[in-house]
Design an enzyme around this catalytic site. Structure first.
Site, PDB file in Angstrom:
ATOM      1  CE1 TYR A  87      -4.320   1.565   0.737  1.00  0.00           C
ATOM      2  CE2 TYR A  87      -2.833   3.262   1.558  1.00  0.00           C
ATOM      3  CZ  TYR A  87      -4.091   2.872   1.123  1.00  0.00           C
ATOM      4  OH  TYR A  87      -5.104   3.789   1.088  1.00  0.00           O
ATOM      5  CG  ASP A 106     -13.135  14.045 -26.405  1.00  0.00           C
ATOM      6  OD1 ASP A 106     -12.090  13.640 -25.871  1.00  0.00           O
ATOM      7  OD2 ASP A 106     -13.771  13.400 -27.249  1.00  0.00           O
ATOM      8  CG  ASP A 130      -3.411  16.615 -22.800  1.00  0.00           C
ATOM      9  OD1 ASP A 130      -2.923  15.519 -22.459  1.00  0.00           O
ATOM     10  OD2 ASP A 130      -4.573  16.736 -23.213  1.00  0.00           O
ATOM     11  CB  ALA A 174      -1.779  11.803 -24.554  1.00  0.00           C
ATOM     12  CG  HIS A 192     -20.108   9.626 -31.257  1.00  0.00           C
ATOM     13  ND1 HIS A 192     -20.339  10.689 -30.414  1.00  0.00           N
ATOM     14  CD2 HIS A 192     -18.875   9.179 -30.941  1.00  0.00           C
ATOM     15  CE1 HIS A 192     -19.280  10.878 -29.639  1.00  0.00           C
ATOM     16  NE2 HIS A 192     -18.382   9.972 -29.939  1.00  0.00           N
TER      17      HIS A 192
HETATM   18  C1  PLP Z   1      -6.372  10.164 -24.336  1.00  0.00           C
HETATM   19  C2  PLP Z   1      -6.156  11.573 -24.059  1.00  0.00           C
HETATM   20  C3  PLP Z   1      -6.571  12.164 -22.850  1.00  0.00           C
HETATM   21  C4  PLP Z   1      -7.378  11.425 -21.805  1.00  0.00           C
HETATM   22  O1  PLP Z   1      -6.741  10.299 -21.345  1.00  0.00           O
HETATM   23  P1  PLP Z   1      -7.504   8.962 -20.883  1.00  0.00           P
HETATM   24  O2  PLP Z   1      -6.379   8.082 -20.453  1.00  0.00           O
HETATM   25  O3  PLP Z   1      -8.263   8.453 -22.059  1.00  0.00           O
HETATM   26  O4  PLP Z   1      -8.396   9.341 -19.743  1.00  0.00           O
HETATM   27  C5  PLP Z   1      -6.264  13.497 -22.646  1.00  0.00           C
HETATM   28  N1  PLP Z   1      -5.614  14.222 -23.583  1.00  0.00           N
HETATM   29  C6  PLP Z   1      -5.214  13.690 -24.755  1.00  0.00           C
HETATM   30  C7  PLP Z   1      -4.485  14.535 -25.740  1.00  0.00           C
HETATM   31  C8  PLP Z   1      -5.471  12.356 -25.034  1.00  0.00           C
HETATM   32  O5  PLP Z   1      -5.098  11.846 -26.213  1.00  0.00           O
END
Ligand code: PLP
Length: 460
Positions: free
Chosen positions: A72, A125, A215, A217, A450
Site C-alpha cells: 500500500y 474532449d 497535455d 499523451a 455517436h
Molecule cells: C487520451 C487523451 C486524454 C485522456 O486520457 P484517458 O487516459 O483516455 O483518460 C487526454 N488528452 C489527450 C491529448 C489524449 O489523447
C-alpha cells in the site's frame, strides 16, 4: 515511397483474430444498428477504433507485471515508476493516477474556477470537460494551417501565438487560469507542435504570469517529429528533446495509455512547485487512492515504468511513425484522400472528398467507416457531422468542418500486411464509391449520440 522500417521486435505471443465472411459482416453490422461501437471485438478483423490502451506490452513489461510490488505504501514499483518518469521529464514531483482524465480531474480545479478560462492549441474532449467541470471555459487557439487538409506544413499542431496574445488581452490575464499545450495535437489529427512554438507560448505565458500545462499523451511521438523536422534537433536524443519540451512548462498531465504503451495508467508532473504538489496529493488521495499507487496496482506501476522508457526508444519510434508514413504513402499513390501530412497515431481519411455525393446530414465519415467494416472487417470511427450531433438549441444537425474517418493505429500490434489489407480495402471502396449511399439515424440519445445511436442505410 518511404521505406518500411521493420518491426524492432519479434513476436513471442499471438492473439488469434477472425475473418468473417462478407455475408457474416453484413449481418453483424446490421445487428449493431450500423453503429461500430455496437460490434463485438471478436467480430472485428483489424481494430483501428483507438490507439488508447490498445498497445502490445513487451516481454520486459510482462515480467515487470510479475515483479510488481503491491504494498500500500512505499512500494518498490512506485519508486521504479518515479525514477523512470523523473529521468524522462526532469520534473521534481510525479504522481501516478489511473488514466489521463483522472489526472485532469485532480489538477484542473487547482488552476481554474468560475469566470476563468483555459487556452489551448486544442483541448482534447476530456480535457475540455474537466475545464468546464471546474467552472471555467475552454478556448482553442490552433494555427490556421491545421484546418487545411491538403497543404504540407511540418507543425500543424502549433499554438497560434498572435491570437494567443490577443485572447489574453481580450479576456484579461488575471482570468486565464492556464495555457495548455497538447502534444501531439490529438484533435487536429495527431499533428506535432514544434519546440520553438512551445518556447514562444511559454514566453507569452510567463510575461502574463500564467501557468503552462502540457497535455502529454503523445509526448514521445511529438519529440520524434521535432527530431525529424525542426532545425537544430536532428542530432539530439528523444529524451533530450522531451526534457527541453517539458522544461518550458510548469505542470503536465498524461494519459499513459498512449506513448507509455500500457493498457491503463496516467501521470501528473509538477516541475518544482512543492506547495502546488501538496494540493495535487491532497486531491489524489480521495479521488484516486494513496499517493504511492494512485488508482493503479503495483504491477501497473511497474509496467508503466518500463513502458515510458520503451516509448522513447528511437528504433521503436522510427518503426511507429514509419508505419504511419508507409500507410499514408500508399494511400496517396492510390489517390485516396486524407489529412496530410499524416499525424503520429492516426490517418484521417477525407470522406467528404471520397464520397462527395453524400451530404453531411447523411454522414460520409460514418458511411466510410461502415463500408470499411463490410469490405474487410476493419473498425474505424467517424470524426465528422455524425459525431458532432445536433445543435442543442435548435435540434438541427450541425455541419462539421470536416468529414473524417479515423484509422487509429495501436502500438506494436499490427504488421505491414495488416496495413496492406487496409489499403486494399480502400482501393476497392474507391472503385465503387459512387454506388455507396449514406445513413439516417433512427434513434439517438440527447448527448454523445455517436456511441449508442441506431442507424439505417438510405436506399437509392
Ligand atoms: C487520451 C487523451 C486524454 C485522456 O486520457 P484517458 O487516459 O483516455 O483518460 C487526454 N488528452 C489527450 C491529448 C489524449 O489523447
Amino acid at each position: 515511397m518511404s521505406k518500411y522500417f521493420a518491426e524492432p521486435f519479434k513476436i513471442k505471443m499471438v492473439e488469434p483474430i477472425r475473418v468473417l465472411t462478407r455475408e457474416e459482416r453484413e449481418e453483424k453490422i446490421k445487428a449493431a444498428n450500423y453503429n461500430l461501437f455496437g460490434l463485438d471485438s471478436d467480430d472485428v478483423y483489424i481494430d483501428l477504433l483507438t490507439d488508447s490502451g490498445t498497445g502490445a506490452m513487451s516481454s520486459e513489461q510482462w515480467s515487470g507485471v510479475m515483479k510488481g510490488d503491491e504494498a500500500y505504501s512505499g512500494s518498490r514499483s512506485y519508486k521504479n515508476l518515479i525514477n523512470s518518469a523523473k529521468d524522462i521529464f526532469a520534473y521534481e514531483y510525479i504522481q501516478p493516477v489511473h488514466q489521463g482524465r483522472a489526472a485532469e480531474k485532480v489538477v484542473m480545479p487547482l488552476l481554474l474556477g468560475p469566470g476563468k478560462y483555459a487556452i489551448s492549441n486544442m483541448h482534447f474532449d476530456t480535457t475540455r470537460a474537466h475545464v468546464e467541470i471546474a467552472g471555467a471555459r475552454a478556448i482553442d487557439c490552433v494555427v490556421p494551417e491545421a484546418l487545411d487538409t491538403v497543404s504540407y506544413s511540418p507543425f500543424k499542431g502549433n499554438m497560434d501565438i498572435p491570437r494567443l496574445k490577443e485572447l489574453i488581452k481580450e479576456y484579461g490575464k488575471e482570468n486565464i487560469g492556464v495555457i495548455i499545450i497538447t502534444v501531439t495535437n490529438n484533435s487536429a489529427g495527431g499533428q506535432p507542435v514544434s519546440i520553438e512554438n512551445i518556447r514562444q507560448t511559454a514566453e507569452v505565458a510567463r510575461e502574463n504570469g500564467i501557468t503552462v500545462y502540457i497535455d502529454a499523451a503523445r509526448f514521445a511521438e511529438n519529440s520524434y517529429f521535432i527530431k525529424m523536422r525542426e532545425k537544430g534537433y536532428a542530432d539530439k536524443s528523444i529524451k533530450e528533446i522531451a526534457r527541453e519540451m517539458f522544461s518550458y512548462a510548469d505542470v503536465f498531465t498524461m494519459s499513459a495509455k498512449k506513448d507509455a504503451i500500457i493498457n491503463m495508467g496516467g501521470l501528473i508532473g509538477v516541475k518544482n512547485d512543492g506547495e502546488f504538489f501538496e494540493s495535487v496529493k491532497a486531491n489524489t488521495i480521495p479521488f484516486e487512492g494513496f499517493i504511492s499507487y494512485g488508482g493503479l496496482s503495483g504491477r501497473d506501476l511497474e509496467a508503466m515504468a518500463i513502458g515510458l522508457q520503451e516509448g522513447v526508444d528511437i528504433n521503436f519510434l522510427r518503426y511507429r511513425i514509419g508505419q504511419m508514413e508507409y500507410l499514408a504513402d500508399k494511400l496517396e499513390k492510390e489517390g485516396i484522400p486524407f489529412q496530410s501530412p499524416v499525424g503520429g497515431h492516426a490517418v484521417f481519411l477525407d470522406a467528404k472528398k471520397l464520397l462527395p455525393h453524400i451530404p453531411y446530414y447523411e454522414f460520409p465519415g460514418h458511411t466510410l467507416a461502415v463500408e470499411l467494416y463490410k469490405e474487410a472487417g476493419i473498425r474505424s470511427v467517424d470524426i465528422g457531422s455524425y459525431m458532432m450531433g445536433n445543435n442543442p438549441d435548435t435540434g438541427e444537425q450541425i455541419e462539421s468542418e470536416f468529414e473524417f474517418t479515423r484509422l487509429a493505429v495501436p502500438r506494436r500490434v499490427y504488421t505491414q500486411s495488416h496495413l496492406d489489407v487496409i489499403v486494399e480495402a480502400l482501393i476497392a471502396i474507391k472503385k465503387r464509391a459512387d454506388e455507396i449511399t449514406g445513413y439516417r439515424i433512427t434513434w439517438e440519445p440527447k448527448i454523445l449520440r455517436h456511441f449508442t445511436a441506431k442507424l439505417e442505410p438510405i436506399k437509392k
